[in-house]
Design an enzyme around this catalytic site. Structure first.
Site, PDB file in Angstrom:
ATOM      1  N   SER A   1    -179.465  40.601  25.679  1.00 41.39           N
ATOM      2  CA  SER A   1    -180.869  40.923  25.403  1.00 41.39           C
ATOM      3  C   SER A   1    -181.340  40.244  24.118  1.00 41.39           C
ATOM      4  CB  SER A   1    -181.043  42.440  25.249  1.00 41.39           C
ATOM      5  OG  SER A   1    -180.572  43.099  26.392  1.00 41.39           O
TER       6      SER A   1
HETATM    7  N1  SAM Z   1    -175.801  44.919  26.461  1.00 39.91           N
HETATM    8  C1  SAM Z   1    -175.520  43.557  26.825  1.00 39.91           C
HETATM    9  C2  SAM Z   1    -175.169  42.691  25.647  1.00 39.91           C
HETATM   10  O1  SAM Z   1    -175.201  43.169  24.502  1.00 39.91           O
HETATM   11  O2  SAM Z   1    -174.835  41.520  25.889  1.00 39.91           O
HETATM   12  C3  SAM Z   1    -176.617  42.920  27.650  1.00 39.91           C
HETATM   13  C4  SAM Z   1    -176.717  43.527  28.982  1.00 39.91           C
HETATM   14  S1  SAM Z   1    -177.485  42.607  30.261  1.00 39.91           S
HETATM   15  C5  SAM Z   1    -179.169  42.636  29.804  1.00 39.91           C
HETATM   16  C6  SAM Z   1    -177.364  43.834  31.545  1.00 39.91           C
HETATM   17  C7  SAM Z   1    -175.955  44.042  32.056  1.00 39.91           C
HETATM   18  O3  SAM Z   1    -175.940  45.176  32.922  1.00 39.91           O
HETATM   19  C8  SAM Z   1    -175.422  42.881  32.874  1.00 39.91           C
HETATM   20  O4  SAM Z   1    -174.244  42.407  32.312  1.00 39.91           O
HETATM   21  C9  SAM Z   1    -175.190  43.486  34.264  1.00 39.91           C
HETATM   22  O5  SAM Z   1    -174.089  42.939  34.940  1.00 39.91           O
HETATM   23  C10 SAM Z   1    -174.959  44.939  33.899  1.00 39.91           C
HETATM   24  N2  SAM Z   1    -175.147  45.914  34.992  1.00 39.91           N
HETATM   25  C11 SAM Z   1    -176.123  45.977  35.938  1.00 39.91           C
HETATM   26  N3  SAM Z   1    -175.936  47.054  36.732  1.00 39.91           N
HETATM   27  C12 SAM Z   1    -174.813  47.694  36.260  1.00 39.91           C
HETATM   28  C13 SAM Z   1    -174.104  48.873  36.652  1.00 39.91           C
HETATM   29  N4  SAM Z   1    -174.475  49.668  37.676  1.00 39.91           N
HETATM   30  N5  SAM Z   1    -173.006  49.211  35.957  1.00 39.91           N
HETATM   31  C14 SAM Z   1    -172.572  48.456  34.918  1.00 39.91           C
HETATM   32  N6  SAM Z   1    -173.203  47.318  34.508  1.00 39.91           N
HETATM   33  C15 SAM Z   1    -174.309  46.961  35.168  1.00 39.91           C
END
Ligand code: SAM
Length: 227
Positions: free
Chosen positions: A61
Site C-alpha cells: 500500500s
Molecule cells: N499489508 C501489505 C504490505 O504491507 O505489503 C499490503 C497488502 S496488499 C494491499 C493486500 C494483500 O492481501 C495481498 O497480498 C493479498 O494477497 C492479500 N489477501 C487478499 N485476500 C486475502 C485473504 N482472504 N487472506 C489473506 N490475505 C489476503
C-alpha cells in the site's frame, strides 16, 4: 541512495498533509526501512507515496495509507494484533514497531495472514532481514476466517477490500473495546475505509475516507472467479 533522508522527507510531507499526527506512528515510519520490503528494482521508488507491485498481482500500500491505518488503530504497547493481507510484511513491521516502542520486553505480538504462499515466504524473509521476526508470525491461509487460535485481538487490520458485509469471524475475534480497521465496498475499487469499534452492545462504525484496495478473496470475502 540515501534512504534515511528520503524516508525523513516522506514522513515530513505526511505530517504537513496532516496524515501523520501520532508521535509513535511518526517514529515507527521513520524507523522501518520500506526499501527492504521491496524487490531490488523497486527500491529506488520506496519513498514515493504510491502503491508498488510486489508480485502475485498484489501491491504494497501507499505510505499515506499505512500511516492512516496505524493512526486509526491507535496501537499501544502490548497490543495483540491480527493483520489480514501480509503482502510484503511492511505494515506488519510497522505494527511490530508500535507495540514495542520504548518497550523491548513488549508482551504484544502481530499475527499476519497471507493467502499467497510465495508472498508469505518473501514477507518472512523481509521480516527476518529487518529484525522483526520475533514479534511477527506469518500464517498462510484465508484471513477472512481470522485466526481463532490466538483470539481475541486488541486490533485487527485488513489491508484488502472486503465486501460491504464485514467478515463475521473478524468481528467475533475482536476484543471488547478493540478496533477493526477495514476497507469495504466493491471489488472494482468503490470502497471506503472504516473504523469499527466493538462495544458492549454494538459495533460503532465510522467511515473515514474513500480508498482503492485490491480485493479480499476468501470464504467471507469476494470469490476468486476472475483472478
Ligand atoms: N499489508 C501489505 C504490505 O504491507 O505489503 C499490503 C497488502 S496488499 C494491499 C493486500 C494483500 O492481501 C495481498 O497480498 C493479498 O494477497 C492479500 N489477501 C487478499 N485476500 C486475502 C485473504 N482472504 N487472506 C489473506 N490475505 C489476503
Amino acid at each position: 541512495m540515501n534512504y534515511i533522508e528520503k524516508r525523513k522527507t516522506l514522513v515530513k510531507s505526511l505530517i504537513e498533509r496532516n496524515i501523520l499526527t501520532n508521535k509513535n506512528v511518526i517514529r515507527a515510519m521513520l524507523k522501518v526501512p520500506r526499501e527492504d520490503f521491496l524487490s531490488e528494482d523497486a527500491q529506488s521508488s520506496a519513498y514515493i507515496d504510491s502503491p508498488i507491485s510486489i508480485g502475485s498481482d498484489q501491491t504494497i500500500s501507499a505510505p499515506h495509507m499505512n500511516a492512516m491505518m496505524c493512526e486509526i488503530l491507535n496501537i499501544e504497547k502490548d497490543d495483540k494484533i491480527l493483520e489480514i493481507g501480509t503482502g510484503s510484511g511492511y505494515h506488519a513491521a510497522l505494527c511490530a514497531e508500535l507495540i514495542s516502542i520504548e518497550n523491548k520486553e513488549s508482551k504484544g505480538h502481530v499475527y499476519t495472514i497471507e493467502r499467497h504462499k510465495e508472498l508469505a515466504k518473501k514477507a518472512k524473509e523481509n521480516l527476518k532481514k529487518t529484525g522483526y521476526e520475533n514479534r511477527v508470525t506469518v500464517i498462510i491461509g484465508d484471513g477472512t476466517l481470522g485466526y481463532p487460535e490466538k483470539a481475541p485481538y486488541d486490533k485487527i487490520l485488513v489491508t484488502a477490500a472486503s465486501p460491504e458485509k464485514i467478515p463475521t469471524p473478524l468481528k467475533t475475534q475482536l476484543q471488547m473495546g478493540g478496533i477493526l480497521c477495514i476497507p469495504a465496498g466493491t471489488k472494482n475499487y468503490i470502497q471506503k475505509l472504516y473504523k469499527i469499534q466493538k462495544l458492549e452492545c454494538e459495533f460503532r462504525v465510522k467511515a473515514i475516507t474513500s480508498v482503492r484496495f485490491v480485493p479480499l478473496i476468501g470464504k467471507y470475502g469476494f470469490s476468486n472467479d476472475d483472478e
